[in-house]
Design an enzyme around this catalytic site. Structure first.
Site, short mmCIF file in Angstrom:
data_model
loop_
_atom_site.label_atom_id
_atom_site.label_comp_id
_atom_site.label_asym_id
_atom_site.label_seq_id
_atom_site.Cartn_x
_atom_site.Cartn_y
_atom_site.Cartn_z
N HIS A 1 0.88 -1.17 0.00
CA HIS A 1 0.00 0.00 0.00
C HIS A 1 0.92 1.22 0.00
CE1 HIS A 1 -3.75 2.22 1.11
NE2 HIS A 1 -2.86 3.06 1.62
N CYS B 1 -3.81 9.72 4.28
CA CYS B 1 -4.25 9.35 5.62
C CYS B 1 -4.53 10.62 6.41
CB CYS B 1 -3.18 8.53 6.34
SG CYS B 1 -3.64 8.14 8.05
#
Length: 325
Positions: free
Chosen positions: A223, A256
Site C-alpha cells: 500500500h 491518511c
C-alpha cells in the site's frame, strides 16, 4: 509534415522473471475519499464503485464502518453498500476498526473485511486510539470473529516504512505486526508506506524481513503513497521480490487524515500503465479508468493527479461525462 499520432496505451516490452498477472486492489472509494474536505454524496460514491467494477476492478475497498464522528466522509457506509451490486467473482471489502464495526459490516452484507495495526506507537495512538499492542489485540479479535463467520480478512500494517513522529521504523516492529496478523488468520498482509517515504531498496528489505519469518510472498501486498514520487519504483521493487497485489486509488485520490505530510495514494491509472507495459496483466481498462477520474474530477470540481489519466484525456480523447442522477 504531419505529426505522428500520440500513443494511447503503453508499448509492451516484457521482462524476464515478471509474474503473468497481478491484483490491483482499488482503495479510491474508501482511502481515497476519507480525508477529502468535501463529503461526496452517496449516489456519486455508488456510481464511482459501479464505474470501477465496469473498468475491470475485481478487488474494491468500498468504505469503512467507523463511527461517523471519526470520519464523517464515510458515515454513509450502510446505504453505500446497499447501493452497489457487486459483480460475480469480484471482491467488495470494508475496513472495520473493531468488533462493533465488524458486526455492522456483516449486517450490511459485506463478506470481506480489512483490519489495521501500526508498526509504531505514535501512529497507533493518533489513528487507532490505543497503543501498538492494543491495536494488534483488537485486530486479532476481529479476525477471529470474522473467520468464525467464514469471512476472509485483509490486514494492514501502517507505518511500515516511516513515521511522521518517530522517523525510521524498526524492521523488527514491522515483522512483529505482520506476524501477529498472519498468525491470527489474515489472508493478505498489506505493508503500508503511509507517508510515502519508502525507496526501492527499503521495500526490498522489508519484504525480505517479513518473508524471512515464513510468511509467503504471495500473501503480501503493498500500500504505497506517492509523496516523493517513488511509488512506481517501489511497485517494481515489490514485483521483483514476489509481491503480486498492489493498492492504488483512481486518479491518485486520498491520503491518511492522521498522518501529517502524507499525500495521495498511487494513482491506479499510473500503476496499470507501468504493469501492462511490462507485460503483466491487470485486467483493467485504462481508458475506462481515465474516464472515471475525469468524471469524478468534474463532479467534485477538483483535479485528479494521475499523469496517465491526464495524458489519455488529452490524446484519446476522454471526455467528461454528466453527473449521475
Amino acid at each position: 509534415m504531419t505529426s505522428p499520432a500520440p500513443r494511447s496505451f503503453p508499448r509492451v516490452v516484457a521482462r524476464a522473471g515478471m509474474p503473468a498477472e497481478v491484483t490491483v486492489y482499488e482503495v479510491g472509494p474508501r482511502d481515497g475519499l476519507q480525508a477529502e474536505t468535501d463529503v461526496v454524496p452517496t449516489a456519486v460514491k455508488a456510481e464511482l464503485c459501479r464505474r470501477l467494477y465496469a473498468a475491470g476492478v475485481t478487488a474494491l475497498e468500498l468504505t469503512s464502518f467507523v463511527p461517523p464522528a471519526w470520519i464523517p466522509q464515510l458515515a454513509d457506509a450502510r446505504p453505500l453498500v446497499a447501493s452497489v451490486a457487486v459483480p460475480a467473482a469480484s471482491r467488495a471489502v470494508a475496513l472495520v476498526p473493531n468488533r462493533r464495526g465488524l458486526d455492522d459490516a456483516l449486517s450490511a452484507g459485506i463478506r470481506e473485511v480489512a483490519v489495521v495495526v501500526s508498526a509504531t506507537e505514535s501512529f497507533a495512538r493518533a489513528n487507532l486510539n490505543t497503543d501498538r499492542a492494543g491495536a494488534v489485540s483488537r485486530a486479532t479479535d476481529v479476525v477471529a470473529a470474522a473467520r468464525a463467520e467464514g469471512v476472509p480478512v485483509r490486514g494492514y500494517v501502517s507505518m511500515a516504512f516511516g513515521d511522521p513522529w518517530e522517523g525510521d521504523v524498526d524492521l523488527a516492529a514491522v515483522v512483529d505486526a505482520a506476524s501477529a496478523l498472519h498468525d491470527s488468520g489474515c489472508r493478505t498482509l498489506a505493508l503500508g508506506d503511509t507517508i510515502g517515504v519508502a525507496t526501492a531498496g527499503h521495500v526490498e528489505a522489508v519484504i525480505e524481513a517479513v518473508a524471512g519469518t515464513g510468511i509467503a510472498r504471495s500473501a503480501l501486498a503493498l500500500h504505497l503513497h506517492d509523496t516523493y514520487g517513488q511509488a512506481l519504483a517501489n511497485v517494481l521493487a515489490g514485483v521483483e521480490n514476489g509481491v503480486t497485489e498492489f493498492d492504488s486509488s483512481v486518479g491518485g485520490l486520498g491520503r491518511c487524515p492522521y498522518a501529517p505530510g502524507a499525500t495521495g495514494n498511487l494513482a491506479t491509472e499510473d500503476l496499470v500503465w507501468m504493469l501492462e507495459g511490462l507485460g503483466i496483466r491487470t485486467g483493467l481498462d485504462l481508458v475506462a479508468l481515465a474516464r472515471t477520474s475525469a468524471w469524478l474530477a468534474g463532479v467534485r470540481g477538483r483535479p485528479h493527479v494521475s499523469r496517465v489519466a491526464a495524458a489519455l484525456t488529452r490524446t484519446a480523447p476522454v471526455p467528461l461525462e454528466e453527473t449521475p442522477a
